[in-house]
Design a protein around this motif. Sequence first.
Motif, short mmCIF file in Angstrom:
data_model
loop_
_atom_site.label_atom_id
_atom_site.label_comp_id
_atom_site.label_asym_id
_atom_site.label_seq_id
_atom_site.Cartn_x
_atom_site.Cartn_y
_atom_site.Cartn_z
N LYS A 20 2.30 -5.09 -8.67
CA LYS A 20 1.40 -4.61 -7.62
C LYS A 20 2.11 -3.60 -6.72
O LYS A 20 1.53 -2.56 -6.37
CB LYS A 20 0.90 -5.80 -6.79
CG LYS A 20 -0.17 -5.44 -5.80
CD LYS A 20 -0.73 -6.67 -5.13
CE LYS A 20 -1.86 -6.30 -4.19
NZ LYS A 20 -2.46 -7.47 -3.56
N GLU A 21 3.36 -3.87 -6.36
CA GLU A 21 4.13 -2.95 -5.53
C GLU A 21 4.32 -1.61 -6.24
O GLU A 21 4.17 -0.55 -5.64
CB GLU A 21 5.49 -3.55 -5.18
CG GLU A 21 5.44 -4.72 -4.22
CD GLU A 21 6.78 -5.41 -4.06
OE1 GLU A 21 7.75 -5.04 -4.77
OE2 GLU A 21 6.86 -6.33 -3.24
N LYS A 22 4.65 -1.67 -7.52
CA LYS A 22 4.87 -0.43 -8.29
C LYS A 22 3.58 0.37 -8.42
O LYS A 22 3.58 1.59 -8.33
CB LYS A 22 5.44 -0.75 -9.67
CG LYS A 22 6.75 -1.49 -9.63
CD LYS A 22 7.86 -0.67 -10.18
CE LYS A 22 9.12 -1.50 -10.17
NZ LYS A 22 10.22 -0.81 -9.64
N LYS A 23 2.45 -0.32 -8.64
CA LYS A 23 1.17 0.38 -8.73
C LYS A 23 0.82 1.04 -7.40
O LYS A 23 0.30 2.16 -7.37
CB LYS A 23 0.06 -0.59 -9.15
CG LYS A 23 0.07 -0.91 -10.62
CD LYS A 23 -1.11 -1.77 -11.01
CE LYS A 23 -1.15 -2.03 -12.49
NZ LYS A 23 -2.31 -2.86 -12.89
N THR A 24 1.10 0.37 -6.30
CA THR A 24 0.85 0.94 -4.98
C THR A 24 1.71 2.19 -4.76
O THR A 24 1.22 3.21 -4.27
CB THR A 24 1.13 -0.10 -3.88
OG1 THR A 24 0.33 -1.27 -4.13
CG2 THR A 24 0.81 0.44 -2.51
N ALA A 25 2.98 2.09 -5.13
CA ALA A 25 3.87 3.24 -4.99
C ALA A 25 3.42 4.40 -5.87
O ALA A 25 3.44 5.56 -5.46
CB ALA A 25 5.31 2.84 -5.35
N LEU A 26 2.96 4.08 -7.08
CA LEU A 26 2.47 5.12 -7.99
C LEU A 26 1.23 5.81 -7.42
O LEU A 26 1.11 7.03 -7.47
CB LEU A 26 2.15 4.52 -9.36
CG LEU A 26 1.56 5.46 -10.41
CD1 LEU A 26 2.58 6.53 -10.76
CD2 LEU A 26 1.13 4.69 -11.63
N LYS A 27 0.35 5.03 -6.84
CA LYS A 27 -0.87 5.60 -6.25
C LYS A 27 -0.52 6.52 -5.09
O LYS A 27 -1.09 7.61 -4.94
CB LYS A 27 -1.80 4.47 -5.77
CG LYS A 27 -3.21 4.93 -5.46
CD LYS A 27 -4.08 3.77 -5.02
CE LYS A 27 -4.48 2.94 -6.20
NZ LYS A 27 -5.47 1.90 -5.86
N ALA A 28 0.45 6.12 -4.27
CA ALA A 28 0.88 6.95 -3.14
C ALA A 28 1.50 8.26 -3.65
O ALA A 28 1.23 9.34 -3.12
CB ALA A 28 1.89 6.20 -2.28
#
Length: 119
Positions: A53-61
């Motif tokens: 979830k953290e990596k997906k959030t960082a990717l979206k940013a």
Amino acid sequence: MPRPKGSKNKAKTPVVIIDYVAELEKKISEKNTLEADITALEADVDGLKVQLKEKKTALKALDKEIAALERKKSRQDAETLRKAQKEEIDKAIQQLLDDGMSMEQILEKLSCGNISNQK
């Protein structure tokens, strides 16, 4: 009375005494080990879910930042192109003025779109 089939001299299997208490303890120990392994794996999966979830959030940013930079770059490219076209038009107008053409004639040519044919 019917006669029994088979040999009367058949070897008799000895009666095996099974220690059910030891077997039960062994199976309970195996069960506890498996439950501990399952609990550890579930904790690992939960930890991995959090990381995902953290990596997906960082990717979206990062995707948003990349899109913003691409928009800024396209605006800058358009501005550079517009300035280059303006300079080209200014040079063409100056060339026409140097050739002795009046401003009215230049405006007339600009409105017709024949400035690039004149050289």
